[in-house]
Write a protein that holds these residues in place. Structure first.
Motif, PDB file in Angstrom:
ATOM      1  N   PHE A  50      47.580  70.826  55.813  1.00 27.79           N
ATOM      2  CA  PHE A  50      47.743  70.172  54.519  1.00 27.79           C
ATOM      3  C   PHE A  50      48.859  69.139  54.568  1.00 27.79           C
ATOM      4  O   PHE A  50      49.919  69.393  55.134  1.00 27.79           O
ATOM      5  CB  PHE A  50      48.065  71.202  53.425  1.00 27.79           C
ATOM      6  N   SER A  51      48.615  68.007  53.941  1.00 25.19           N
ATOM      7  CA  SER A  51      49.645  66.964  53.912  1.00 25.19           C
ATOM      8  C   SER A  51      50.718  67.271  52.876  1.00 25.19           C
ATOM      9  O   SER A  51      51.859  66.844  53.005  1.00 25.19           O
ATOM     10  CB  SER A  51      49.010  65.602  53.602  1.00 25.19           C
ATOM     11  N   GLY A  52      50.365  68.019  51.826  1.00 21.24           N
ATOM     12  CA  GLY A  52      51.313  68.316  50.758  1.00 21.24           C
ATOM     13  C   GLY A  52      51.687  69.772  50.684  1.00 21.24           C
ATOM     14  O   GLY A  52      51.438  70.443  49.674  1.00 21.24           O
ATOM     15  N   THR A  53      52.300  70.317  51.727  1.00 17.96           N
ATOM     16  CA  THR A  53      52.635  71.746  51.748  1.00 17.96           C
ATOM     17  C   THR A  53      53.643  72.111  50.661  1.00 17.96           C
ATOM     18  O   THR A  53      53.668  73.243  50.189  1.00 17.96           O
ATOM     19  CB  THR A  53      53.202  72.166  53.115  1.00 17.96           C
ATOM     20  N   ALA A  54      54.470  71.149  50.260  1.00 22.55           N
ATOM     21  CA  ALA A  54      55.483  71.434  49.246  1.00 22.55           C
ATOM     22  C   ALA A  54      54.862  71.679  47.881  1.00 22.55           C
ATOM     23  O   ALA A  54      55.512  72.217  46.983  1.00 22.55           O
ATOM     24  CB  ALA A  54      56.483  70.285  49.161  1.00 22.55           C
ATOM     25  N   LEU A  55      53.587  71.309  47.698  1.00 25.96           N
ATOM     26  CA  LEU A  55      52.916  71.469  46.411  1.00 25.96           C
ATOM     27  C   LEU A  55      52.008  72.698  46.366  1.00 25.96           C
ATOM     28  O   LEU A  55      51.405  72.986  45.335  1.00 25.96           O
ATOM     29  CB  LEU A  55      52.083  70.224  46.095  1.00 25.96           C
ATOM     30  N   ILE A  56      51.902  73.426  47.468  1.00 28.05           N
ATOM     31  CA  ILE A  56      51.057  74.618  47.508  1.00 28.05           C
ATOM     32  C   ILE A  56      51.603  75.680  46.554  1.00 28.05           C
ATOM     33  O   ILE A  56      52.818  75.906  46.475  1.00 28.05           O
ATOM     34  CB  ILE A  56      50.978  75.178  48.940  1.00 28.05           C
ATOM     35  N   GLY A  57      50.717  76.327  45.812  1.00 30.35           N
ATOM     36  CA  GLY A  57      51.114  77.400  44.914  1.00 30.35           C
ATOM     37  C   GLY A  57      51.306  78.695  45.683  1.00 30.35           C
ATOM     38  O   GLY A  57      50.335  79.282  46.165  1.00 30.35           O
ATOM     39  N   ASN A  93      49.794  75.878  57.561  1.00 33.86           N
ATOM     40  CA  ASN A  93      49.747  75.015  56.383  1.00 33.86           C
ATOM     41  C   ASN A  93      50.237  73.611  56.714  1.00 33.86           C
ATOM     42  O   ASN A  93      49.675  72.613  56.258  1.00 33.86           O
ATOM     43  CB  ASN A  93      50.607  75.600  55.257  1.00 33.86           C
ATOM     44  N   GLN A  94      51.311  73.541  57.491  1.00 37.86           N
ATOM     45  CA  GLN A  94      51.877  72.250  57.869  1.00 37.86           C
ATOM     46  C   GLN A  94      50.870  71.424  58.646  1.00 37.86           C
ATOM     47  O   GLN A  94      50.789  70.195  58.497  1.00 37.86           O
ATOM     48  CB  GLN A  94      53.137  72.472  58.718  1.00 37.86           C
ATOM     49  N   ALA A  95      50.068  72.099  59.458  1.00 38.26           N
ATOM     50  CA  ALA A  95      49.071  71.392  60.271  1.00 38.26           C
ATOM     51  C   ALA A  95      47.840  71.000  59.459  1.00 38.26           C
ATOM     52  O   ALA A  95      47.220  69.961  59.722  1.00 38.26           O
ATOM     53  CB  ALA A  95      48.651  72.280  61.448  1.00 38.26           C
TER      54      ALA A  95
END
Length: 498
Positions: A285-292, A281-283
């Protein structure tokens, strides 16, 4: 005399403040700081019996009576668990039998079984009064199987597919300009009318990227900080990529959920697949903190079902899983009933009626970790590094500015001890347990963490407590003030007697 009383009160307040230790406070609240309670309205709580039309509580595919008032009545219950937002299944007027909300009949009305638009507005207002946000699942792909549009010759081009079977849903043509305008106008109308805070949109292979782009752009002009979450079972799919490129904020992480269910449904399972997914996910997506992130939802088998099949007790498994969910990057979505380990198989068995009269063991645990997630910015905004992982025992840290938290999860059948070095954590400090009051002090630049089976701990890295000189100084000041005050009282009393 009054001056001395006021002085004593001021010194006492200073004393109390001096004794308390505070974690770093969060500045402006962001979506990544939220934790969301996911509700299927019909199956949650019946608060208004006047709309109980066609209710059949023993029919798994019938109406059970849940409504907007029922949610309002339980908002304090939800807030007390530490949830800062709720997510509702579709509220639109549905065709007969659409207890779930997915057989849309009218995009501009609420379903009569749930209550009026006024009742929905009240629900959102009451949530906002409690500092809670509201997300609404918005159907953009389908209408009900018997929708009137299907018999309208002028709307023939509104559909990409019209299934023959009654329970299959007609697929809307989002590239049709009239359809596009209708859905976007409806999306904007609900925000203006009810002041909701976000939409959850189901993404399919046929979902139009051009439509998503325009929908996202338009609805976000209505309300600042409006959240758009894409529901997709393949987080790495083209539709997910198109959604994020089109202005969507994030997507639901089904691949992580699958790994979570596998790892935590029994003991002694490696955490490696979970950490691998988070790295992916880190690689990607830029916004991993917003993933549901989630364990289960209205489309999946209940997580409790997985552990029961393996003869595991639900309580410990749920606690361990929720600890991971609450302390890793993403916005945790917790499906109603998880706090009572509600069981259920495939749809509709996974949508059973909520029961508020059961054991509160998991509820109390959610309160603890929910409170810590709200208080510690590192748990929602920090970087993440894995410090140890082996066969069901994992230790990782989250760092945000000067705050470091260390999370230790022992999902094994034995007590585990893990030694961390000064290379992994700052030397000559201590780890203060926030869940179970554990205390680990550095020993020759090492930290020896011991966790019992089926237990977790969330540590805050802090300076060694040692002798708290400021404590004794403040305590001394309070005692001196007290004795001065007492002396003056005695002196005054003697004067009055003489």
């Amino acid at each position: 005399m009054k001056k001395w009383v006021y002085m004593l009160m001021i010194i006492s307040l200073f004393f109390l403040n001096g004794l308390s230790a505070h974690a770093a406070e969060k500045e402006n609240r962001k979506w990544q700081d939220e934790s969301v309670y996911l509700i299927m309205i019909d199956r949650f709580n019946n608060g208004d019996q006047s709309n109980d039309e066609d209710v059949e509580v023993n029919n798994p595919e019938g109406y059970h009576g849940g409504d907007f008032q029922g949610v309002i009545d339980q908002l304090d219950y939800i807030k007390d668990m530490g949830f800062t937002a709720i997510s509702l299944t579709p509220v639109f007027d549905n065709e007969a039998g659409g207890y779930h909300g997915y057989w849309v009949k009218d995009f501009y009305k609420t379903d009569e079984h749930f209550g009026s638009i006024a009742s929905l507005k009240k629900l959102i207002q009451e949530a906002h009064k409690r500092g809670m946000k509201v997300i609404l699942e918005f159907e953009i792909n389908h209408v009900g199987p018997k929708h009137t549009w299907l018999n309208d010759g002028e709307k023939k081009d509104w559909f990409l597919a019209v299934p023959n079977q009654e329970k299959d849903l007609p697929l809307l043509n989002q590239n049709n300009e009239e359809v596009k305008k209708y859905l976007i106008d409806a999306g904007k109308w609900w925000i203006e009318e009810t002041d909701i805070d976000g939409y959850q949109l189901k993404l399919q292979e046929d979902t139009s990227a051009a439509f998503l782009n325009e929908f996202a752009k338009e609805v976000k002009t209505v309300k600042e900080n409006f959240y758009l979450l894409g529901e997709t079972k393949n987080a790495d799919s083209k539709e997910a990529e198109a959604f994020l490129e089109s202005g969507g904020d994030s997507i639901t992480d089904y691949p992580l959920a699958a790994e979570l269910r596998e790892v935590f449904s029994e003991t002694n399972q490696s955490f490696a697949p979970l950490f691998s997914r988070l790295e992916q996910n880190q690689a990607n997506f830029s916004g991993t903190a917003l993933i549901g992130t989630f364990m289960d939802n209205q489309y999946t088998v209940r997580f409790t079902n997985n552990m029961v099949e393996k003869n595991e007790h639900p309580g410990p498994r749920w606690k361990q899983a929720l600890t991971f969910l609450y302390t890793t990057p993403g916005i945790p979505f917790v499906y109603y009933g998880s706090e009572i380990a509600l069981n259920g198989g495939e749809v509709p068995d996974n949508r059973k009626q909520m029961n508020f009269r059961t054991d509160t063991d998991i509820v109390d645990y959610i309160k603890k970790i929910g409170s810590l997630r709200s208080e510690l910015p590192s748990l929602t905004r920090g970087t993440m590094d894995v410090l140890y992982e082996k066969d069901g025992m994992a230790v990782y840290k989250r760092v945000y500015h000067e705050e470091t938290t260390v999370i230790a999860i022992n999902n094994t059948t034995k007590t585990q001890t893990v030694t961390l070095s000064a290379d992994e954590l700052a030397a000559d400090m201590e780890l203060r347990g926030m869940l179970n009051n554990d205390l680990v002090r550095s020993d020759k630049d090492q930290y020896h963490i011991t966790i019992d089976r089926d237990e977790s701990e969330i540590y805050l890295l802090s300076n060694k407590s040692g002798i708290n000189y400021s404590y004794f100084i403040v305590l001394g000041a309070v005692l001196i003030a007290f004795f001065i005050f007492l002396g003056l009282v005695i002196k005054r009393s003697r004067r009055q007697q003489s």
